[in-house]
Write a protein that holds these residues in place. Structure first.
Motif, PDB file in Angstrom:
ATOM      1  N   ALA A  92       0.818  -1.213   0.000  1.00  0.00           N
ATOM      2  CA  ALA A  92       0.000   0.000   0.000  1.00  0.00           C
ATOM      3  C   ALA A  92       0.855   1.268   0.000  1.00  0.00           C
ATOM      4  N   PRO A  93       1.803   1.444   0.928  1.00  0.00           N
ATOM      5  CA  PRO A  93       2.632   2.652   0.833  1.00  0.00           C
ATOM      6  C   PRO A  93       3.551   2.640  -0.386  1.00  0.00           C
ATOM      7  N   ILE A  94       3.931   1.456  -0.850  1.00  0.00           N
ATOM      8  CA  ILE A  94       4.744   1.368  -2.074  1.00  0.00           C
ATOM      9  C   ILE A  94       3.954   1.928  -3.252  1.00  0.00           C
ATOM     10  N   ALA A  95       2.683   1.558  -3.356  1.00  0.00           N
ATOM     11  CA  ALA A  95       1.848   2.031  -4.466  1.00  0.00           C
ATOM     12  C   ALA A  95       1.717   3.545  -4.454  1.00  0.00           C
ATOM     13  N   LEU A  96       1.478   4.116  -3.274  1.00  0.00           N
ATOM     14  CA  LEU A  96       1.361   5.572  -3.191  1.00  0.00           C
ATOM     15  C   LEU A  96       2.675   6.249  -3.564  1.00  0.00           C
ATOM     16  N   ALA A  97       3.792   5.718  -3.064  1.00  0.00           N
ATOM     17  CA  ALA A  97       5.098   6.293  -3.399  1.00  0.00           C
ATOM     18  C   ALA A  97       5.388   6.171  -4.888  1.00  0.00           C
ATOM     19  N   ALA A  98       5.057   5.027  -5.482  1.00  0.00           N
ATOM     20  CA  ALA A  98       5.283   4.842  -6.921  1.00  0.00           C
ATOM     21  C   ALA A  98       4.464   5.830  -7.741  1.00  0.00           C
ATOM     22  N   ALA A  99       3.323   6.241  -7.208  1.00  0.00           N
ATOM     23  CA  ALA A  99       2.471   7.211  -7.900  1.00  0.00           C
ATOM     24  C   ALA A  99       2.920   8.646  -7.671  1.00  0.00           C
ATOM     25  N   GLY A 100       3.971   8.836  -6.878  1.00  0.00           N
ATOM     26  CA  GLY A 100       4.498  10.182  -6.657  1.00  0.00           C
ATOM     27  C   GLY A 100       4.079  10.828  -5.352  1.00  0.00           C
ATOM     28  N   VAL A 101       3.364  10.103  -4.501  1.00  0.00           N
ATOM     29  CA  VAL A 101       2.963  10.661  -3.210  1.00  0.00           C
ATOM     30  C   VAL A 101       4.184  10.723  -2.299  1.00  0.00           C
ATOM     31  N   VAL A 102       4.375  11.863  -1.671  1.00  0.00           N
ATOM     32  CA  VAL A 102       5.501  12.079  -0.776  1.00  0.00           C
ATOM     33  C   VAL A 102       5.057  11.982   0.685  1.00  0.00           C
ATOM     34  N   ALA A 103       3.822  12.433   0.958  1.00  0.00           N
ATOM     35  CA  ALA A 103       3.319  12.433   2.330  1.00  0.00           C
ATOM     36  C   ALA A 103       1.828  12.122   2.343  1.00  0.00           C
ATOM     37  N   VAL A 104       1.406  11.496   3.435  1.00  0.00           N
ATOM     38  CA  VAL A 104      -0.013  11.301   3.726  1.00  0.00           C
ATOM     39  C   VAL A 104      -0.257  11.972   5.065  1.00  0.00           C
ATOM     40  N   VAL A 105      -1.323  12.752   5.141  1.00  0.00           N
ATOM     41  CA  VAL A 105      -1.715  13.391   6.396  1.00  0.00           C
ATOM     42  C   VAL A 105      -3.109  12.872   6.721  1.00  0.00           C
ATOM     43  N   ALA A 106      -3.234  12.191   7.847  1.00  0.00           N
ATOM     44  CA  ALA A 106      -4.511  11.611   8.253  1.00  0.00           C
ATOM     45  C   ALA A 106      -4.784  11.940   9.716  1.00  0.00           C
ATOM     46  N   GLU A 107      -6.039  11.751  10.128  1.00  0.00           N
ATOM     47  CA  GLU A 107      -6.367  11.939  11.543  1.00  0.00           C
ATOM     48  C   GLU A 107      -5.656  10.888  12.382  1.00  0.00           C
ATOM     49  N   PHE A 108      -5.703   9.643  11.924  1.00  0.00           N
ATOM     50  CA  PHE A 108      -4.903   8.575  12.503  1.00  0.00           C
ATOM     51  C   PHE A 108      -4.866   7.424  11.519  1.00  0.00           C
ATOM     52  N   TYR A 109      -3.889   6.542  11.723  1.00  0.00           N
ATOM     53  CA  TYR A 109      -3.615   5.451  10.793  1.00  0.00           C
ATOM     54  C   TYR A 109      -3.927   4.099  11.412  1.00  0.00           C
ATOM     55  N   ALA A 110      -4.195   3.139  10.540  1.00  0.00           N
ATOM     56  CA  ALA A 110      -4.113   1.758  10.959  1.00  0.00           C
ATOM     57  C   ALA A 110      -2.631   1.525  11.234  1.00  0.00           C
ATOM     58  N   ARG A 111      -2.327   0.901  12.334  1.00  0.00           N
ATOM     59  CA  ARG A 111      -0.935   0.772  12.772  1.00  0.00           C
ATOM     60  C   ARG A 111      -0.046   0.121  11.723  1.00  0.00           C
ATOM     61  N   ILE A 112      -0.534  -0.908  11.043  1.00  0.00           N
ATOM     62  CA  ILE A 112       0.310  -1.630  10.091  1.00  0.00           C
ATOM     63  C   ILE A 112       0.680  -0.742   8.903  1.00  0.00           C
ATOM     64  N   PHE A 113      -0.239   0.079   8.408  1.00  0.00           N
ATOM     65  CA  PHE A 113       0.073   0.978   7.304  1.00  0.00           C
ATOM     66  C   PHE A 113       1.137   1.984   7.751  1.00  0.00           C
ATOM     67  N   TYR A 114       0.955   2.530   8.929  1.00  0.00           N
ATOM     68  CA  TYR A 114       1.915   3.496   9.462  1.00  0.00           C
ATOM     69  C   TYR A 114       3.304   2.869   9.553  1.00  0.00           C
ATOM     70  N   ARG A 115       3.389   1.682  10.149  1.00  0.00           N
ATOM     71  CA  ARG A 115       4.685   1.016  10.303  1.00  0.00           C
ATOM     72  C   ARG A 115       5.295   0.654   8.950  1.00  0.00           C
ATOM     73  N   ASN A 116       4.492   0.177   8.014  1.00  0.00           N
ATOM     74  CA  ASN A 116       5.018  -0.147   6.689  1.00  0.00           C
ATOM     75  C   ASN A 116       5.557   1.100   5.992  1.00  0.00           C
ATOM     76  N   SER A 117       4.891   2.228   6.151  1.00  0.00           N
ATOM     77  CA  SER A 117       5.355   3.483   5.555  1.00  0.00           C
ATOM     78  C   SER A 117       6.705   3.893   6.127  1.00  0.00           C
ATOM     79  N   VAL A 118       6.816   3.807   7.445  1.00  0.00           N
ATOM     80  CA  VAL A 118       8.052   4.191   8.127  1.00  0.00           C
ATOM     81  C   VAL A 118       9.161   3.181   7.855  1.00  0.00           C
ATOM     82  N   ASN A 119       8.860   1.901   8.067  1.00  0.00           N
ATOM     83  CA  ASN A 119       9.901   0.867   7.947  1.00  0.00           C
ATOM     84  C   ASN A 119      10.518   0.829   6.559  1.00  0.00           C
ATOM     85  N   GLY A 120       9.717   1.039   5.539  1.00  0.00           N
ATOM     86  CA  GLY A 120      10.234   1.033   4.176  1.00  0.00           C
ATOM     87  C   GLY A 120      10.751   2.378   3.722  1.00  0.00           C
TER      88      GLY A 120
END
Length: 189
Positions: A92-120
């Motif tokens: 999921a974060p790979i797809a957004l990054a491949a599409a040119g997204v640099v940042a996501v701003v949300a009220e809060f995240y599902a923990r796994i998406f947040y960790r995958n974004s950071v870890n990668g």
């Protein structure tokens, strides 16, 4: 990691799940192969239905008709509550990054998406103190100052407070967990 991010907003609603971010039938692509990595960008957010509940009025496609089919003109995604919920797919974060997204701003995240974004080290996952999906429109020009912890909508002139990245900032700055571990000597490589 950039300390200032500027770009065009793409606004989504609450509970955007990983199957909306990158539908499962596109997971046959291998992100380590450059030609296939581009396909993640092409199909990023293709699972978000045009009439999805919680989407702001005037929802527009993530990729511009007649534009680049792999890279979106939107580099900052604004989400509501529970962004990245659903399965634990790291794509999921790979797809957004491949599409040119640099940042996501949300009220809060599902923990796994947040960790995958950071870890990668794929993108910067920021959290807002306010419900931004009601204050920002798709197409607005935004400026994020990570050090100051602010998001400014340069289209409307409004500014909003962001929560600090805290302990994950050095990991994101290093380009992900493995790069960070090498940098601080945690790996004997």
């Amino acid at each position: 990691m950039q300390t200032r991010i500027e770009g065009v907003a793409y606004v989504l609603g609450d509970n955007i799940d990983t199957d909306q971010i990158i539908p499962a039938h596109y997971l046959t692509f291998n992100p380590s192969i450059p030609a296939e990595y581009k396909m993640f960008g092409k199909y990023a957010l293709s699972g978000v239905p045009d009439d999805a509940a919680g989407l702001p009025k005037g929802h527009v496609p993530f990729h511009s008709p007649g534009g680049d089919e792999f890279v979106s003109p939107y580099t900052i995604v604004i989400g509501g509550k529970n962004f990245g919920c659903g399965s634990s797919r790291e794509h999921a974060p790979i797809a957004l990054a491949a599409a040119g997204v640099v940042a996501v701003v949300a009220e809060f995240y599902a923990r796994i998406f947040y960790r995958n974004s950071v870890n990668g080290g794929y993108l910067v996952p920021l959290e807002s103190k306010e419900r931004l999906i009601d204050r920002i429109c798709t197409g607005d020009e935004l400026a994020i100052d990570i050090v100051a912890g602010t998001l400014t909508n340069t289209t409307s002139g409004e500014s909003f407070a962001l929560l600090p990245l805290g302990e994950v900032a050095p990991i994101i700055e290093a380009g992900g967990l493995f790069s960070y571990a090498k940098k601080v000597g945690m790996l004997g490589v």
